[in-house]
Scaffold this active site. Sequence first.
Site, PDB file in Angstrom:
ATOM      1  N   GLU A  75       0.817  -1.276  -0.110  1.00 29.09           N
ATOM      2  CA  GLU A  75       0.090  -0.110   0.036  1.00 29.09           C
ATOM      3  C   GLU A  75       1.170   1.101  -0.220  1.00 29.09           C
ATOM      4  O   GLU A  75       1.792   1.539   0.578  1.00 29.09           O
ATOM      5  CB  GLU A  75      -0.734   0.143   1.244  1.00 29.09           C
ATOM      6  CG  GLU A  75      -1.994   1.226   1.195  1.00 29.09           C
ATOM      7  CD  GLU A  75      -2.992   1.650   2.768  1.00 29.09           C
ATOM      8  OE1 GLU A  75      -3.309   0.418   2.592  1.00 29.09           O
ATOM      9  OE2 GLU A  75      -2.656   2.190   3.368  1.00 29.09           O
ATOM     10  N   TYR A 131      -7.142   6.840  -0.577  1.00 29.81           N
ATOM     11  CA  TYR A 131      -7.497   8.424  -1.429  1.00 29.81           C
ATOM     12  C   TYR A 131      -7.627   9.067   0.864  1.00 29.81           C
ATOM     13  O   TYR A 131      -8.274   8.500   0.817  1.00 29.81           O
ATOM     14  CB  TYR A 131      -9.034   7.266  -1.958  1.00 29.81           C
ATOM     15  CG  TYR A 131     -10.746   8.079  -2.316  1.00 29.81           C
ATOM     16  CD1 TYR A 131      -9.614   8.229  -4.312  1.00 29.81           C
ATOM     17  CD2 TYR A 131     -11.008   9.038  -1.647  1.00 29.81           C
ATOM     18  CE1 TYR A 131     -11.498   9.317  -4.265  1.00 29.81           C
ATOM     19  CE2 TYR A 131     -11.568   9.859  -2.061  1.00 29.81           C
ATOM     20  CZ  TYR A 131     -11.953  10.347  -3.152  1.00 29.81           C
ATOM     21  OH  TYR A 131     -13.076  11.132  -4.040  1.00 29.81           O
ATOM     22  N   ASP A 173     -13.930   8.127   6.657  1.00 33.08           N
ATOM     23  CA  ASP A 173     -13.922   8.714   8.118  1.00 33.08           C
ATOM     24  C   ASP A 173     -15.011  10.219   7.529  1.00 33.08           C
ATOM     25  O   ASP A 173     -14.909  10.921   7.186  1.00 33.08           O
ATOM     26  CB  ASP A 173     -12.535   9.557   8.308  1.00 33.08           C
ATOM     27  CG  ASP A 173     -11.631   7.849   8.596  1.00 33.08           C
ATOM     28  OD1 ASP A 173     -12.317   6.951   9.580  1.00 33.08           O
ATOM     29  OD2 ASP A 173     -11.155   7.623   9.103  1.00 33.08           O
ATOM     30  N   LYS A 190     -20.369  -6.711   3.828  1.00 34.38           N
ATOM     31  CA  LYS A 190     -20.605  -6.116   2.383  1.00 34.38           C
ATOM     32  C   LYS A 190     -19.765  -7.291   0.957  1.00 34.38           C
ATOM     33  O   LYS A 190     -19.535  -6.858   0.871  1.00 34.38           O
ATOM     34  CB  LYS A 190     -18.773  -5.025   3.319  1.00 34.38           C
ATOM     35  CG  LYS A 190     -19.154  -3.963   4.088  1.00 34.38           C
ATOM     36  CD  LYS A 190     -17.763  -2.835   3.826  1.00 34.38           C
ATOM     37  CE  LYS A 190     -16.868  -3.211   5.541  1.00 34.38           C
ATOM     38  NZ  LYS A 190     -15.412  -2.510   6.043  1.00 34.38           N
TER      39      LYS A 190
HETATM   40  P1  FAD Z   1     -17.900   1.117   7.131  1.00 34.45           P
HETATM   41  O1  FAD Z   1     -18.103  -0.595   6.281  1.00 34.45           O
HETATM   42  O2  FAD Z   1     -19.278   1.508   6.684  1.00 34.45           O
HETATM   43  O3  FAD Z   1     -17.707   0.902   8.328  1.00 34.45           O
HETATM   44  C1  FAD Z   1     -17.468   2.569   9.209  1.00 34.45           C
HETATM   45  C2  FAD Z   1     -18.748   1.625  10.669  1.00 34.45           C
HETATM   46  O4  FAD Z   1     -20.267   2.006  10.162  1.00 34.45           O
HETATM   47  C3  FAD Z   1     -18.479   0.263  11.580  1.00 34.45           C
HETATM   48  O5  FAD Z   1     -18.285   0.581  13.019  1.00 34.45           O
HETATM   49  C4  FAD Z   1     -20.022  -0.592  10.971  1.00 34.45           C
HETATM   50  O6  FAD Z   1     -19.132  -1.606  12.071  1.00 34.45           O
HETATM   51  C5  FAD Z   1     -20.998   0.268  10.937  1.00 34.45           C
HETATM   52  N1  FAD Z   1     -21.584  -0.343   9.955  1.00 34.45           N
HETATM   53  C6  FAD Z   1     -21.401  -0.905   8.969  1.00 34.45           C
HETATM   54  N2  FAD Z   1     -22.330  -0.435   7.914  1.00 34.45           N
HETATM   55  C7  FAD Z   1     -23.580  -0.529   9.147  1.00 34.45           C
HETATM   56  C8  FAD Z   1     -24.688  -0.650   8.588  1.00 34.45           C
HETATM   57  N3  FAD Z   1     -25.298  -1.356   7.411  1.00 34.45           N
HETATM   58  N4  FAD Z   1     -25.696  -0.683   9.894  1.00 34.45           N
HETATM   59  C9  FAD Z   1     -25.080  -0.026  10.784  1.00 34.45           C
HETATM   60  N5  FAD Z   1     -23.561   0.130  11.208  1.00 34.45           N
HETATM   61  C10 FAD Z   1     -22.777  -0.009  10.044  1.00 34.45           C
HETATM   62  N6  FAD Z   1      -9.591   6.182   4.676  1.00 34.45           N
HETATM   63  C11 FAD Z   1      -9.476   6.603   3.726  1.00 34.45           C
HETATM   64  O7  FAD Z   1      -9.872   7.713   4.245  1.00 34.45           O
HETATM   65  N7  FAD Z   1      -9.579   6.671   2.454  1.00 34.45           N
HETATM   66  C12 FAD Z   1      -8.420   4.896   2.175  1.00 34.45           C
HETATM   67  O8  FAD Z   1      -7.811   5.225   1.970  1.00 34.45           O
HETATM   68  C13 FAD Z   1      -8.384   4.289   3.439  1.00 34.45           C
HETATM   69  N8  FAD Z   1      -7.527   3.046   3.168  1.00 34.45           N
HETATM   70  C14 FAD Z   1      -8.149   2.115   4.021  1.00 34.45           C
HETATM   71  C15 FAD Z   1      -7.535   0.649   3.927  1.00 34.45           C
HETATM   72  C16 FAD Z   1      -8.119  -0.022   4.681  1.00 34.45           C
HETATM   73  C17 FAD Z   1      -6.971  -1.478   4.276  1.00 34.45           C
HETATM   74  C18 FAD Z   1      -8.501  -0.034   6.131  1.00 34.45           C
HETATM   75  C19 FAD Z   1      -8.514  -1.120   7.273  1.00 34.45           C
HETATM   76  C20 FAD Z   1      -8.072   1.519   6.294  1.00 34.45           C
HETATM   77  C21 FAD Z   1      -8.561   1.965   5.358  1.00 34.45           C
HETATM   78  N9  FAD Z   1      -9.389   3.860   5.882  1.00 34.45           N
HETATM   79  C22 FAD Z   1      -8.824   4.474   4.834  1.00 34.45           C
HETATM   80  C23 FAD Z   1      -9.812   3.974   6.635  1.00 34.45           C
HETATM   81  C24 FAD Z   1     -11.701   3.936   6.849  1.00 34.45           C
HETATM   82  O9  FAD Z   1     -11.909   5.119   5.281  1.00 34.45           O
HETATM   83  C25 FAD Z   1     -12.202   3.906   8.518  1.00 34.45           C
HETATM   84  O10 FAD Z   1     -11.508   2.916   8.717  1.00 34.45           O
HETATM   85  C26 FAD Z   1     -13.733   4.314   7.920  1.00 34.45           C
HETATM   86  O11 FAD Z   1     -14.032   4.938   9.354  1.00 34.45           O
HETATM   87  C27 FAD Z   1     -14.851   3.375   7.975  1.00 34.45           C
HETATM   88  O12 FAD Z   1     -14.432   2.926   7.100  1.00 34.45           O
HETATM   89  P2  FAD Z   1     -15.226   1.520   6.329  1.00 34.45           P
HETATM   90  O13 FAD Z   1     -15.704   1.420   4.830  1.00 34.45           O
HETATM   91  O14 FAD Z   1     -14.729   0.392   7.217  1.00 34.45           O
HETATM   92  O15 FAD Z   1     -16.532   1.295   6.567  1.00 34.45           O
END
Ligand code: FAD
Length: 290
Positions: free
Chosen positions: A17, A52, A112, A170
């Site tokens: 990454e 991103y 976030d 997901k």
């Molecule tokens: P989600 O899967 O939507 O989860 C977010 C929160 O909501 C979790 O607490 C989950 O339990 C809860 N949740 C999920 N779905 C639901 C639902 N349907 N109903 C109720 N609650 C729900 N950030 C960046 O800005 N840019 C990047 O490039 C980036 N790359 C990353 C790469 C990796 C491998 C990882 C692990 C994280 C990365 N992040 C990045 C950070 C990420 O954007 C944050 O952790 C963000 O807060 C959550 O994104 P997510 O896609 O996991 O969200």
Amino acid sequence: MRLEDIYQSPKPVISFEIFPPKGENIQEKTDVLFEELKILSKFNPSYISVTYGAGGSTRETTLGLVKRIKKDLNICPTPHFTCVGLCRPEILSYLESIQELGINNILALRGDPPKGEEKFVKPKDGFGYANELVEYIKSNTNLNIAVAGYPETHQECACLDEDILNLKRKVNAGASVIITQLFYDNKFFFDYLDKTKNNGIDIPIIPGILPISSYKQIERIIELSGCKVPESLMKKLEKYKDNKDDIKKIGIEFAVEQCKELIDNKIPGLHIYTLNKSAATSGVLESLNL
Ligand code: FAD
């Protein structure tokens, strides 16, 4: 190549990454980054993922890097994408530009909340959670989708069981691969594998590995991700914190042992957070000799 095919490999898949350089002299910094990537390319990574920037701050630079990884290094790139602040037509337009570059894969994230905001607010005509984004990508593109996983629980979620149920959403929406947040205690990852399996999640789960390369860095990582560092490692780091070379050595040695244990447990691959530098990642992969 598509991620789902990449992870058919009988050997652990290596992926890296990187993040888009920021601030002044971006072109110069990007050239330096590609020198580092050239060094890392000898480990035959199956893909390089490009983050991103929060709130879309690197929309164009992420795509620029993706393009150059493909053209200059002939390595498969995987752009990250978050749906923060975007409505559906804007998301679709970005997805189309990814596909026009001949890219097959995407790491789909919710992202976030924007700086200064505590809660994620669903944009008008946009998405509130990553599972909705995954569903949208699946129905509107041919991209292969990776998603994020959190062995130590996502910071907004009350408990791991609930977080895993959300992870399952997901997967059900069409994700093919899960890449995890970094961690230093494999116990969290192995528990995560058990729990995800018990919840019927059967796609590859790839551990995210960040070799520690400075004491300041690990302090910041703990603060940002809340990950737990094993006490014995923390004590060692504290003891040598004033000697940069010792910290680097300790970081590599620890990551090697961590990866060896993961490989012994038949993980499908290692996703290494390079922080745009080759030294620590090279140190780890040379010792693993995969
Ligand atoms: P989600 O899967 O939507 O989860 C977010 C929160 O909501 C979790 O607490 C989950 O339990 C809860 N949740 C999920 N779905 C639901 C639902 N349907 N109903 C109720 N609650 C729900 N950030 C960046 O800005 N840019 C990047 O490039 C980036 N790359 C990353 C790469 C990796 C491998 C990882 C692990 C994280 C990365 N992040 C990045 C950070 C990420 O954007 C944050 O952790 C963000 O807060 C959550 O994104 P997510 O896609 O996991 O969200």
